[in-house]
Design a protein around this motif. Sequence first.
Motif, PDB file in Angstrom:
ATOM      1  N   ILE A 518       0.843  -1.206   0.000  1.00 25.80           N
ATOM      2  CA  ILE A 518       0.000   0.000   0.000  1.00 25.80           C
ATOM      3  C   ILE A 518       0.871   1.245   0.000  1.00 25.80           C
ATOM      4  N   VAL A 519       1.905   1.255   0.809  1.00 22.21           N
ATOM      5  CA  VAL A 519       2.775   2.438   0.885  1.00 22.21           C
ATOM      6  C   VAL A 519       3.492   2.652  -0.439  1.00 22.21           C
ATOM      7  N   ILE A 520       4.050   1.565  -1.001  1.00 24.89           N
ATOM      8  CA  ILE A 520       4.853   1.721  -2.224  1.00 24.89           C
ATOM      9  C   ILE A 520       3.972   2.109  -3.410  1.00 24.89           C
ATOM     10  N   VAL A 521       2.882   1.352  -3.626  1.00 23.74           N
ATOM     11  CA  VAL A 521       2.010   1.641  -4.769  1.00 23.74           C
ATOM     12  C   VAL A 521       1.315   2.979  -4.589  1.00 23.74           C
ATOM     13  N   GLY A 522       0.835   3.236  -3.370  1.00 22.55           N
ATOM     14  CA  GLY A 522       0.164   4.513  -3.126  1.00 22.55           C
ATOM     15  C   GLY A 522       1.082   5.696  -3.336  1.00 22.55           C
ATOM     16  N   TYR A 523       2.312   5.590  -2.873  1.00 24.28           N
ATOM     17  CA  TYR A 523       3.253   6.703  -3.054  1.00 24.28           C
ATOM     18  C   TYR A 523       3.600   6.866  -4.530  1.00 24.28           C
ATOM     19  N   TRP A 524       3.736   5.752  -5.256  1.00 22.10           N
ATOM     20  CA  TRP A 524       4.062   5.853  -6.684  1.00 22.10           C
ATOM     21  C   TRP A 524       2.910   6.509  -7.452  1.00 22.10           C
ATOM     22  N   LEU A 525       1.684   6.081  -7.158  1.00 22.24           N
ATOM     23  CA  LEU A 525       0.537   6.693  -7.837  1.00 22.24           C
ATOM     24  C   LEU A 525       0.408   8.169  -7.477  1.00 22.24           C
ATOM     25  N   SER A 526       0.594   8.489  -6.197  1.00 17.49           N
ATOM     26  CA  SER A 526       0.506   9.899  -5.780  1.00 17.49           C
ATOM     27  C   SER A 526       1.579  10.729  -6.470  1.00 17.49           C
ATOM     28  N   ARG A 527       2.754  10.190  -6.566  1.00 23.44           N
ATOM     29  CA  ARG A 527       3.839  10.928  -7.230  1.00 23.44           C
ATOM     30  C   ARG A 527       3.523  11.148  -8.697  1.00 23.44           C
ATOM     31  N   PHE A 528       2.940  10.122  -9.344  1.00 22.57           N
ATOM     32  CA  PHE A 528       2.597  10.260 -10.757  1.00 22.57           C
ATOM     33  C   PHE A 528       1.532  11.348 -10.956  1.00 22.57           C
ATOM     34  N   VAL A 529       0.491  11.313 -10.106  1.00 25.22           N
ATOM     35  CA  VAL A 529      -0.589  12.299 -10.247  1.00 25.22           C
ATOM     36  C   VAL A 529      -0.095  13.697  -9.938  1.00 25.22           C
ATOM     37  N   VAL A 530       0.667  13.849  -8.872  1.00 25.43           N
ATOM     38  CA  VAL A 530       1.144  15.185  -8.482  1.00 25.43           C
ATOM     39  C   VAL A 530       2.076  15.750  -9.545  1.00 25.43           C
ATOM     40  N   ARG A 531       2.908  14.947 -10.141  1.00 27.22           N
ATOM     41  CA  ARG A 531       3.801  15.455 -11.202  1.00 27.22           C
ATOM     42  C   ARG A 531       3.005  15.942 -12.413  1.00 27.22           C
ATOM     43  N   ARG A 532       1.944  15.216 -12.763  1.00 24.58           N
ATOM     44  CA  ARG A 532       1.122  15.675 -13.889  1.00 24.58           C
ATOM     45  C   ARG A 532       0.449  17.008 -13.556  1.00 24.58           C
ATOM     46  N   ILE A 533      -0.050  17.118 -12.326  1.00 29.39           N
ATOM     47  CA  ILE A 533      -0.660  18.393 -11.916  1.00 29.39           C
ATOM     48  C   ILE A 533       0.391  19.496 -11.920  1.00 29.39           C
ATOM     49  N   GLU A 534       1.588  19.181 -11.486  1.00 28.42           N
ATOM     50  CA  GLU A 534       2.663  20.174 -11.469  1.00 28.42           C
ATOM     51  C   GLU A 534       2.970  20.682 -12.875  1.00 28.42           C
ATOM     52  N   ARG A 535       3.070  19.767 -13.813  1.00 33.15           N
ATOM     53  CA  ARG A 535       3.387  20.181 -15.187  1.00 33.15           C
ATOM     54  C   ARG A 535       2.256  21.028 -15.779  1.00 33.15           C
ATOM     55  N   ARG A 536       1.016  20.673 -15.476  1.00 30.40           N
ATOM     56  CA  ARG A 536      -0.107  21.465 -16.004  1.00 30.40           C
ATOM     57  C   ARG A 536      -0.148  22.859 -15.391  1.00 30.40           C
ATOM     58  N   MET A 537       0.146  22.969 -14.084  1.00 33.58           N
ATOM     59  CA  MET A 537       0.165  24.279 -13.446  1.00 33.58           C
ATOM     60  C   MET A 537       1.251  25.171 -14.036  1.00 33.58           C
ATOM     61  N   VAL A 538       2.406  24.606 -14.274  1.00 34.24           N
ATOM     62  CA  VAL A 538       3.491  25.387 -14.871  1.00 34.24           C
ATOM     63  C   VAL A 538       3.152  25.765 -16.300  1.00 34.24           C
ATOM     64  N   ALA A 539       2.575  24.819 -17.059  1.00 35.85           N
ATOM     65  CA  ALA A 539       2.220  25.120 -18.448  1.00 35.85           C
ATOM     66  C   ALA A 539       1.126  26.186 -18.537  1.00 35.85           C
ATOM     67  N   ALA A 540       0.211  26.190 -17.554  1.00 40.10           N
ATOM     68  CA  ALA A 540      -0.862  27.185 -17.567  1.00 40.10           C
ATOM     69  C   ALA A 540      -0.428  28.516 -16.991  1.00 40.10           C
ATOM     70  N   GLY A 541       0.767  28.588 -16.465  1.00 41.94           N
ATOM     71  CA  GLY A 541       1.259  29.842 -15.911  1.00 41.94           C
ATOM     72  C   GLY A 541       0.723  30.165 -14.537  1.00 41.94           C
ATOM     73  N   PHE A 557       5.034  14.576   0.963  1.00 39.41           N
ATOM     74  CA  PHE A 557       5.388  14.325   2.356  1.00 39.41           C
ATOM     75  C   PHE A 557       4.143  13.970   3.177  1.00 39.41           C
ATOM     76  N   PHE A 558       3.082  14.752   3.022  1.00 39.49           N
ATOM     77  CA  PHE A 558       1.850  14.465   3.765  1.00 39.49           C
ATOM     78  C   PHE A 558       1.162  13.200   3.258  1.00 39.49           C
ATOM     79  N   VAL A 559       1.257  12.921   1.957  1.00 41.86           N
ATOM     80  CA  VAL A 559       0.683  11.683   1.419  1.00 41.86           C
ATOM     81  C   VAL A 559       1.391  10.472   2.008  1.00 41.86           C
ATOM     82  N   ALA A 560       2.733  10.540   2.139  1.00 35.86           N
ATOM     83  CA  ALA A 560       3.475   9.428   2.738  1.00 35.86           C
ATOM     84  C   ALA A 560       3.052   9.208   4.184  1.00 35.86           C
ATOM     85  N   ALA A 561       2.825  10.304   4.913  1.00 34.15           N
ATOM     86  CA  ALA A 561       2.373  10.155   6.303  1.00 34.15           C
ATOM     87  C   ALA A 561       1.001   9.480   6.365  1.00 34.15           C
TER      88      ALA A 561
END
Length: 783
Positions: A518-541, A557-561
Amino acid sequence: MSRASRWCRLILVAVALATGGLPPGSARVVPPAAVKGEPAAAASEPRYSIDEVRSALADARAKLEKIEAGGENPPDAPPGTPSTEILTRLTLARSLAGTYEKQLNALQKTEAARKRLAEQQQASEEWRGFDKPPPHSLLVIDEVRDDLAAARTVIENAKAGSDLFKRLQSDYASKLKASQGAARLAAEAADRARGTPDFPTREWEHGIAALRAAVDNAIQGLLQIGMRSAQAEIDAANATAALATRKLEVAGTDLALPRADLDKMLAEIDARRRATERELERAVKAAASAADAVAAAERRLAAVTSAAPREGGTAPREDLEREVGATREAATTASQRVFLLREHLLQLDGERATWEARSKAIQLEDPVAARAAYDRLSESLAGLRATRQYLQQQLAIADSRLRDEEARQRLPTQAESPASRLLLDALRQRQADLRKALDDAVPLQRLVGHFRADLEDRRQASFRARLMDQLAAAGLAVRGVWNYELFAIDDTYETADGQKIAVSRSVTLGKTLGALLIVIVGYWLSRFVVRRIERRMVAAGRATAQEAALVRKWILFFVAAVLGLVALVTASIPLTAFAFLGGALAIAAGFGLQTLLKNLVSGVMLLIEQPLRLGDLVEVDGIRGRVTEIGIRASTIRGFDGIESMIPNSRFLEGNMTNWTYSNPQARQTITVGVAYGSPLREVTGILSGVLEQHGHVLKEPGPQVYLDDYADSSINFSITYWVEMSATGDARRVKSDLLLMIDEAFGKAGISIPFPQRDVHLSTTRPVPVELVGSPATRPAT
């Protein structure tokens, strides 16, 4: 006497192993006789027949009766014969007669085994198949399996007995040779003493030696008969096993358990259960009566104990103490009987469950599902197997106690009393109850073995069945490893009515691996989703890359907790399990983890208060540069020389930090310029103002200023101030360098010089100045 009896007991054990409890027979060496059904032996090996052994037994009994009739003073004993020799002759005579009896019984058992062999051979020849067509009933197949198991047991015991006979025969040969040699020497001594006064003594000694040699010879013959009896038992059991194996091969896996047969077995179990319940009711009443008897005996003992000091007698108290001990043993036996009967009820429930599970499994076409049903049943009966081991241990203890008590009560100093009889009866009853309990457990054990045999037969039916069974076994093994308990945690929870209930939570290997997954898969999925959101926020200015990266780190960090808490809940590990770590964590935080926790808290404060942001130009602890990363524990500053420095977060809050771009990215810069004395100051001011206006990076608002700053020693100093944008792309040092170059060029065109440091030297002329020429040491004249 002890030596002969010891060898006889040893032979009895060997015969019991070989024949399943058959007594040995005769040992008189007789001429070879043909025995039907037995292979021919070597010429030197004697043969034994029942008639010859029966005749030898009759002679031995007649001689024994004659010796017993003589009593303690036999007429054939010479005067002055020690009583030990008289007793030795009597013991040898009894041993000889007893050995012949064992030989006779062993020969009879051998003949019975040969008859069974002939019957089994005839039954095998006449058997043409089962009476009913397939599918065959499990009840019939179970009988065949029981016959096969019994035959294999007989073969195993007979082989063990035969091996023991061979070892004993080899060891006993030297003893027989020695006793026969002693008999011959005694006969020669008697012949030499014939006609002399010493003849009766020598003849007496010769009789004892010959009797001892006859006993040893009979025992040697008993060993030979025992080996042949064991072989006859093996042959008969092999024939039984061969016929049973043939029947099982014919039956194959086409088996069934009709409802009528199942109802018959369940009805039989129910009848046994009702009988056991009635017996349990009687046992409970008997246990209560035994407890009352103990209480009454203890009251009598207490009354006698209190009165004994006044009366001065101890005999009644000792009798009552023995009575109390005996009644306690009787009460223990009664309580144990109640326990054994309740365990028998559980075994009957196990038999019923086994028959029902077996009926369902035999109807399943999938061998994997059938094996799973067997494994579930086997797990549920694990406690009953442990109970059987416990009963075996208790039986061994009961046997030992009974032997010790019987030996103690046989002592001359022990007088028979009601208490002693009660104690012996209690121990014997306990022994009998334990043996009966073990016998009652045999049907369930045999039934589970038949269930497993059903699965083994189906597994051997085809390659696919074997493969599926192996896969099922592997799956069950994996499940066993998955459910392996690493440790258990005690926890308490409070009900709605305020009652606290203690529970024990098991932490298995599967739960632990699931939590990690749960920790490994959940953290990997969270990292994937957050990175996509990060790229969209930067692309949208909506945010800069640095700001988006900072937000991403803190979110992860909070997702891992949160994932850690979910993993603990999944593994059934309550947070209270870490309560015992509270003191240790407090001490560690106060010492080893103080700096780490301080930096973590400082990171949270930096995120909330935001005294610096990504891209800010800051200066802390003499390090000046731009903030490139704000981490959880430390932040990164990239200097103008490209070197990145990791600064703990606490430094930004505790020390002096200068943020050049905190609220406004504009910063004022100052340059000091000196001109020579005599230069046109107004013109210098205009030149400097023009240079500042010409540079494109100097802000127009607020505008630059030129100040006449100071009349210095060597120059007239001007100060110019200007504002620049302290952006990530702007470089204040480059702006200053450009301005200095432009000032130097403008001063050169206007003829204005920038002086270097100067000093005026004044010489006093009021008196002559002394002048002295000093040469080098090499040119000075010698003195």
